[in-house]
Design a protein around this motif. Structure first.
Motif, short mmCIF file in Angstrom:
data_model
loop_
_atom_site.label_atom_id
_atom_site.label_comp_id
_atom_site.label_asym_id
_atom_site.label_seq_id
_atom_site.Cartn_x
_atom_site.Cartn_y
_atom_site.Cartn_z
N HIS A 1 0.83 -1.21 0.00
CA HIS A 1 0.00 0.00 0.00
C HIS A 1 0.86 1.26 0.00
CE1 HIS A 1 -2.73 -2.96 2.35
NE2 HIS A 1 -2.96 -3.06 1.05
N ARG A 2 1.94 1.23 0.78
CA ARG A 2 2.84 2.38 0.79
C ARG A 2 3.53 2.54 -0.55
NH1 ARG A 2 7.54 2.62 5.23
NH2 ARG A 2 8.23 0.82 4.01
N GLN A 3 3.86 1.43 -1.19
CA GLN A 3 4.47 1.52 -2.51
C GLN A 3 3.51 2.15 -3.51
OE1 GLN A 3 7.80 1.02 -1.42
NE2 GLN A 3 7.83 0.56 -3.61
N ALA A 4 2.22 1.82 -3.41
CA ALA A 4 1.22 2.41 -4.30
C ALA A 4 1.11 3.91 -4.08
CB ALA A 4 -0.14 1.74 -4.08
N VAL A 5 1.18 4.33 -2.81
CA VAL A 5 1.12 5.76 -2.50
C VAL A 5 2.37 6.47 -3.02
CG1 VAL A 5 1.15 7.43 -0.61
CG2 VAL A 5 -0.40 5.49 -0.52
N LYS A 6 3.53 5.84 -2.86
CA LYS A 6 4.76 6.44 -3.38
C LYS A 6 4.72 6.56 -4.90
CE LYS A 6 8.03 5.33 0.32
NZ LYS A 6 9.31 4.67 0.67
N HIS A 7 4.05 5.61 -5.53
CA HIS A 7 3.89 5.67 -6.98
C HIS A 7 3.14 6.94 -7.37
CE1 HIS A 7 3.48 3.23 -10.88
NE2 HIS A 7 2.92 4.40 -11.14
N ILE A 8 2.12 7.29 -6.60
CA ILE A 8 1.35 8.52 -6.87
C ILE A 8 2.25 9.74 -6.71
CG2 ILE A 8 -0.67 9.88 -6.24
CD1 ILE A 8 -1.89 7.32 -5.08
N PHE A 9 3.07 9.77 -5.67
CA PHE A 9 3.98 10.89 -5.46
C PHE A 9 4.96 11.03 -6.63
CE2 PHE A 9 2.61 10.74 -1.03
CZ PHE A 9 2.64 12.09 -0.68
N ARG A 10 5.45 9.90 -7.12
CA ARG A 10 6.39 9.95 -8.25
C ARG A 10 5.70 10.44 -9.52
NH1 ARG A 10 9.21 4.14 -8.11
NH2 ARG A 10 10.30 5.02 -9.93
N TYR A 11 4.40 10.15 -9.65
CA TYR A 11 3.64 10.69 -10.78
C TYR A 11 3.46 12.20 -10.63
CZ TYR A 11 -0.45 11.98 -13.53
OH TYR A 11 -1.32 12.62 -14.39
N LEU A 12 3.21 12.66 -9.39
CA LEU A 12 3.07 14.10 -9.16
C LEU A 12 4.38 14.84 -9.47
CD1 LEU A 12 0.96 14.25 -5.87
CD2 LEU A 12 0.21 14.73 -8.21
N LYS A 13 5.49 14.19 -9.21
CA LYS A 13 6.76 14.82 -9.55
C LYS A 13 6.90 14.98 -11.07
CE LYS A 13 11.74 14.61 -8.97
NZ LYS A 13 12.93 13.86 -8.51
N PHE A 14 6.33 14.03 -11.81
CA PHE A 14 6.38 14.10 -13.28
C PHE A 14 5.45 15.20 -13.80
CE2 PHE A 14 4.75 12.52 -17.44
CZ PHE A 14 5.95 12.56 -18.14
N THR A 15 4.36 15.49 -13.09
CA THR A 15 3.36 16.47 -13.56
C THR A 15 3.00 17.47 -12.46
OG1 THR A 15 1.59 14.95 -12.91
CG2 THR A 15 2.34 14.86 -15.21
N PRO A 16 3.97 18.21 -11.91
CA PRO A 16 3.66 19.10 -10.78
C PRO A 16 2.80 20.30 -11.15
CG PRO A 16 5.90 19.48 -11.53
CD PRO A 16 5.40 18.29 -12.30
N GLU A 17 2.84 20.71 -12.41
CA GLU A 17 2.15 21.93 -12.82
C GLU A 17 0.74 21.72 -13.34
OE1 GLU A 17 3.45 24.83 -12.37
OE2 GLU A 17 5.53 24.28 -11.87
N LEU A 18 0.28 20.49 -13.39
CA LEU A 18 -1.07 20.26 -13.91
C LEU A 18 -2.12 20.84 -12.97
CD1 LEU A 18 -1.07 16.64 -15.38
CD2 LEU A 18 -1.04 18.80 -16.60
N GLY A 19 -3.22 21.30 -13.56
CA GLY A 19 -4.31 21.85 -12.77
C GLY A 19 -5.58 21.91 -13.60
#
Length: 288
Positions: free
Chosen positions: A110-128
């Motif tokens: 579960h923590r790995q899945a959450v970290k996956h989301i964080f790594r995706y946010l790093k790829f797309t920090p400016e989306l809105g």
């Protein structure tokens, strides 16, 4: 309001509770880029490798009772930060809500899945979210369902989104209260939920003088769930969908699955499908 409350004029709104607002002649862009950088730093994910989607299509989350237990406090902190991030990022709404189910006893997977989301946010920090001034004031909704998608109790996931013109103004992804016996039933329940939200929005907009006729509700079923014989056994509470269809408040319209915007709220998608649907509701800061 200034006669009743002490107020000061601070100029055009640019930042509010972690939300960054950019207003221009063509519209308004709302994002949380600074907040994203802050939470990446807080959870020591700033140097992590970026990923292109919030969850892999091969990922299957369940209780994993034999897995290694992780720090519950840290896990809940990560989930809480991501939940606030969904205010302007509907593209991570489904996966964040999926991870929320395991807060009581989080495991390594579960923590790995959450970290996956964080790594995706790093790829797309400016989306809105982009709200165009040139958008027409037309209301429409999309609904979809992932039949028996939950691995634990086999309940389906209802997903809906509502657009005012080209602007996404409401969205949801939630597990249905009961087990659906067929894809038809799951789709019907999701459409009923979307119909309910559209009717509420229609009534709200009427207070501002905006009137809407028959509102399009787009589903990707090859059959009409309102008229299909398999809907006869479904709980009566959902049959108001049929009533409003017959009254002309909504119009059930078929849309091919590739163009079903609500599909992004039901399950992880491949990169190409995910980015195409994401582009229908999110816009990169560079386009402003």
């Amino acid at each position: 309001m200034s006669r009743e409350f002490e107020m000061s004029l601070m100029g055009e709104l640019q930042f509010f509770l972690g939300l960054q607002i950019k207003q221009g002649p063509e519209g308004t862009f709302v994002h949380q880029a600074k907040y994203t950088r802050d939470i990446l730093k807080k959870f020591e994910m700033g140097d992590s490798k970026p990923l292109t989607t919030p969850m892999s299509t091969n990922t299957v989350l369940d209780a994993d009772e034999n897995g290694e237990v992780v720090d519950q406090k840290e896990f809940r902190g990560m989930i809480g930060s991501l939940l606030y991030r969904t205010a302007t990022r509907p593209d991570i709404h489904f996966v964040v809500c999926l991870c929320v189910h395991y807060q009581a006893s989080p495991r390594t997977c579960h923590r790995q899945a959450v970290k996956h989301i964080f790594r995706y946010l790093k790829f797309t920090p400016e989306l809105g979210l982009w709200y165009s001034l040139g958008s027409t004031l037309s209301l429409r909704g999309f609904s979809d369902a992932d039949h028996a998608g939950c691995r634990i109790d086999r309940k389906s996931t209802s997903s809906t989104c509502q657009l005012l013109g080209t602007s996404l103004v409401s969205w949801s992804s939630r597990k249905q209260a009961s087990v659906s016996l067929s894809t038809t039933e799951a789709e019907y329940i999701a459409a009923a939920s979307c119909c309910s939200q559209l009717l509420w929005m229609k009534a709200t907009f009427s207070d501002f003088g905006l009137k809407f006729g028959k509102i399009p509700l787009l589903v990707d079923s090859t059959y009409n769930p309102v008229l299909h014989s398999r809907t006869k056994h479904i709980d009566v509470m959902f049959h108001f969908l049929r009533d409003h269809y017959e009254k002309g408040d909504i119009d059930l319209i078929h849309v091919v699955s590739a163009n079903q915007l609500a599909n992004i709220f039901t399950k992880p998608l491949e990169f190409d499908a995910f980015t195409r649907l994401r582009g229908s509701r999110c816009v990169d800061n560079a386009f402003i």
